[in-house]
Design an enzyme around this catalytic site. Structure first.
Site, PDB file in Angstrom:
ATOM      1  N   HIS A  42       0.842  -1.214   0.000  1.00  0.00           N
ATOM      2  CA  HIS A  42       0.000   0.000   0.000  1.00  0.00           C
ATOM      3  C   HIS A  42       0.870   1.254   0.000  1.00  0.00           C
ATOM      4  O   HIS A  42       0.601   2.219  -0.722  1.00  0.00           O
ATOM      5  CB  HIS A  42      -0.854   0.067   1.282  1.00  0.00           C
ATOM      6  CG  HIS A  42      -1.905  -0.990   1.426  1.00  0.00           C
ATOM      7  ND1 HIS A  42      -2.081  -1.702   2.592  1.00  0.00           N
ATOM      8  CD2 HIS A  42      -2.854  -1.437   0.565  1.00  0.00           C
ATOM      9  CE1 HIS A  42      -3.101  -2.543   2.456  1.00  0.00           C
ATOM     10  NE2 HIS A  42      -3.581  -2.402   1.223  1.00  0.00           N
TER      11      HIS A  42
ATOM     12  N   LYS B  83     -16.379  -5.992   6.206  1.00  0.00           N
ATOM     13  CA  LYS B  83     -15.220  -6.513   6.936  1.00  0.00           C
ATOM     14  C   LYS B  83     -15.275  -6.131   8.410  1.00  0.00           C
ATOM     15  O   LYS B  83     -15.785  -5.063   8.752  1.00  0.00           O
ATOM     16  CB  LYS B  83     -13.923  -5.937   6.326  1.00  0.00           C
ATOM     17  CG  LYS B  83     -13.653  -6.384   4.903  1.00  0.00           C
ATOM     18  CD  LYS B  83     -12.378  -5.761   4.373  1.00  0.00           C
ATOM     19  CE  LYS B  83     -12.094  -6.218   2.938  1.00  0.00           C
ATOM     20  NZ  LYS B  83     -10.923  -5.532   2.358  1.00  0.00           N
TER      21      LYS B  83
ATOM     22  N   ARG C 193      -2.752  -5.711  -7.988  1.00  0.00           N
ATOM     23  CA  ARG C 193      -1.717  -6.749  -7.938  1.00  0.00           C
ATOM     24  C   ARG C 193      -1.919  -7.763  -9.054  1.00  0.00           C
ATOM     25  O   ARG C 193      -0.977  -8.169  -9.714  1.00  0.00           O
ATOM     26  CB  ARG C 193      -1.751  -7.461  -6.573  1.00  0.00           C
ATOM     27  CG  ARG C 193      -1.307  -6.586  -5.412  1.00  0.00           C
ATOM     28  CD  ARG C 193      -1.730  -7.175  -4.093  1.00  0.00           C
ATOM     29  NE  ARG C 193      -3.188  -7.273  -4.015  1.00  0.00           N
ATOM     30  CZ  ARG C 193      -3.869  -7.651  -2.956  1.00  0.00           C
ATOM     31  NH1 ARG C 193      -3.230  -8.014  -1.863  1.00  0.00           N
ATOM     32  NH2 ARG C 193      -5.186  -7.687  -2.970  1.00  0.00           N
TER      33      ARG C 193
ATOM     34  N   SER D 202      -3.214  -7.510   3.480  1.00  0.00           N
ATOM     35  CA  SER D 202      -3.379  -7.289   4.923  1.00  0.00           C
ATOM     36  C   SER D 202      -3.831  -8.578   5.615  1.00  0.00           C
ATOM     37  O   SER D 202      -3.386  -8.882   6.723  1.00  0.00           O
ATOM     38  CB  SER D 202      -4.410  -6.182   5.178  1.00  0.00           C
ATOM     39  OG  SER D 202      -3.987  -4.985   4.597  1.00  0.00           O
TER      40      SER D 202
HETATM   41  O1  PNS Z   1      -9.432  -2.160   1.016  1.00  0.00           O
HETATM   42  P1  PNS Z   1     -10.843  -2.504   0.583  1.00  0.00           P
HETATM   43  O2  PNS Z   1     -11.658  -2.985   1.765  1.00  0.00           O
HETATM   44  O3  PNS Z   1     -10.876  -3.452  -0.558  1.00  0.00           O
HETATM   45  O4  PNS Z   1     -11.495  -1.120   0.082  1.00  0.00           O
HETATM   46  C1  PNS Z   1     -12.803  -1.083  -0.446  1.00  0.00           C
HETATM   47  C2  PNS Z   1     -13.333   0.360  -0.431  1.00  0.00           C
HETATM   48  C3  PNS Z   1     -13.307   0.904   0.980  1.00  0.00           C
HETATM   49  C4  PNS Z   1     -12.465   1.204  -1.317  1.00  0.00           C
HETATM   50  C5  PNS Z   1     -14.799   0.317  -0.964  1.00  0.00           C
HETATM   51  O5  PNS Z   1     -15.549  -0.494  -0.110  1.00  0.00           O
HETATM   52  C6  PNS Z   1     -15.433   1.701  -1.066  1.00  0.00           C
HETATM   53  O6  PNS Z   1     -15.154   2.431  -1.994  1.00  0.00           O
HETATM   54  N1  PNS Z   1     -16.293   2.079  -0.086  1.00  0.00           N
HETATM   55  C7  PNS Z   1     -16.904   3.398  -0.056  1.00  0.00           C
HETATM   56  C8  PNS Z   1     -18.412   3.322  -0.211  1.00  0.00           C
HETATM   57  C9  PNS Z   1     -18.852   3.718  -1.604  1.00  0.00           C
HETATM   58  O7  PNS Z   1     -18.664   4.837  -2.031  1.00  0.00           O
HETATM   59  N2  PNS Z   1     -19.518   2.756  -2.323  1.00  0.00           N
HETATM   60  C10 PNS Z   1     -20.103   2.960  -3.608  1.00  0.00           C
HETATM   61  C11 PNS Z   1     -19.168   3.023  -4.814  1.00  0.00           C
HETATM   62  S1  PNS Z   1     -18.088   1.689  -5.032  1.00  0.00           S
END
Ligand code: PNS
Length: 170
Positions: free
Chosen positions: A18, A42, A97, A134
């Site tokens: 990251h 999560k 990745r 992670s």
């Molecule tokens: O590290 P992660 O858990 O894969 O990240 C996922 C994340 C947090 C980027 C994704 O869940 C997210 O964008 N959440 C924000 C909520 C949102 O805007 N959702 C609608 C569009 S995707």
């Protein structure tokens, strides 16, 4: 002209992969916001504030060039694109990745563009970090393995301390 980008994720905890993406992305934009987002799918090991502190401590340890403008923030609810609007960001950054990551990220990128015209820039992960996640880091740390290749010292210490607290409680 200011070009602000947002690099969102769970960062539970932040890995060297990251951080590599963050530092490379920060050199492409005038300002990068690393945003710890609450993902309801999560159950995080660290609180949002702890994750922010670990990112800040890791960046300080890696000592990225002082010219890089990196803000570390949280989003505990609401749409990511609303956060982008609030800070004036037109782009999201996502590390990729493998094609598995791309399959997961592509629909989100298209929805974020539909919602607010926010584009997503995919940064290929350095192959050195290609296998690191992670979840794997947490698993290795829980089973007593060394994780310093994958995370910075502050994160390795936090994982060990958290595992110790859990052991004492059980
Ligand atoms: O590290 P992660 O858990 O894969 O990240 C996922 C994340 C947090 C980027 C994704 O869940 C997210 O964008 N959440 C924000 C909520 C949102 O805007 N959702 C609608 C569009 S995707």
């Amino acid at each position: 002209m200011s070009q602000i980008a947002v690099y969102p994720g769970s960062f539970d905890p932040v890995t060297r992969g990251h951080l590599d993406v963050a530092i490379r992305a920060a050199s492409l934009f005038t300002e990068l916001h690393i945003v710890v987002v609450h993902n309801p799918a999560k159950t995080p090991r660290f609180s949002s504030e702890e994750r922010v502190q670990l990112i800040k401590a890791s960046l300080a340890e890696l000592n990225p060039r002082k010219s890089l403008q990196i803000v570390v923030d949280t989003l505990d609810g609401g749409l990511l694109v609303d956060y982008c609007r609030m800070v004036g960001a037109k782009a999201l950054v996502k590390g990729v990745r493998t094609t598995v990551d791309l399959d997961y990220e592509l629909p989100m990128a298209l929805v974020n563009r539909d919602l607010a015209g926010v584009e997503t820039v995919f940064m290929p992960a350095d192959p050195v970090h290609g296998h690191v996640s992670s979840s794997l880091v947490k698993q290795v740390a829980d089973l007593g393995g060394t994780v310093s290749k994958y995370v910075t010292e502050p994160v390795a210490r936090a994982l060990a301390a958290e595992a110790n607290t859990r052991k004492q409680k059980s």
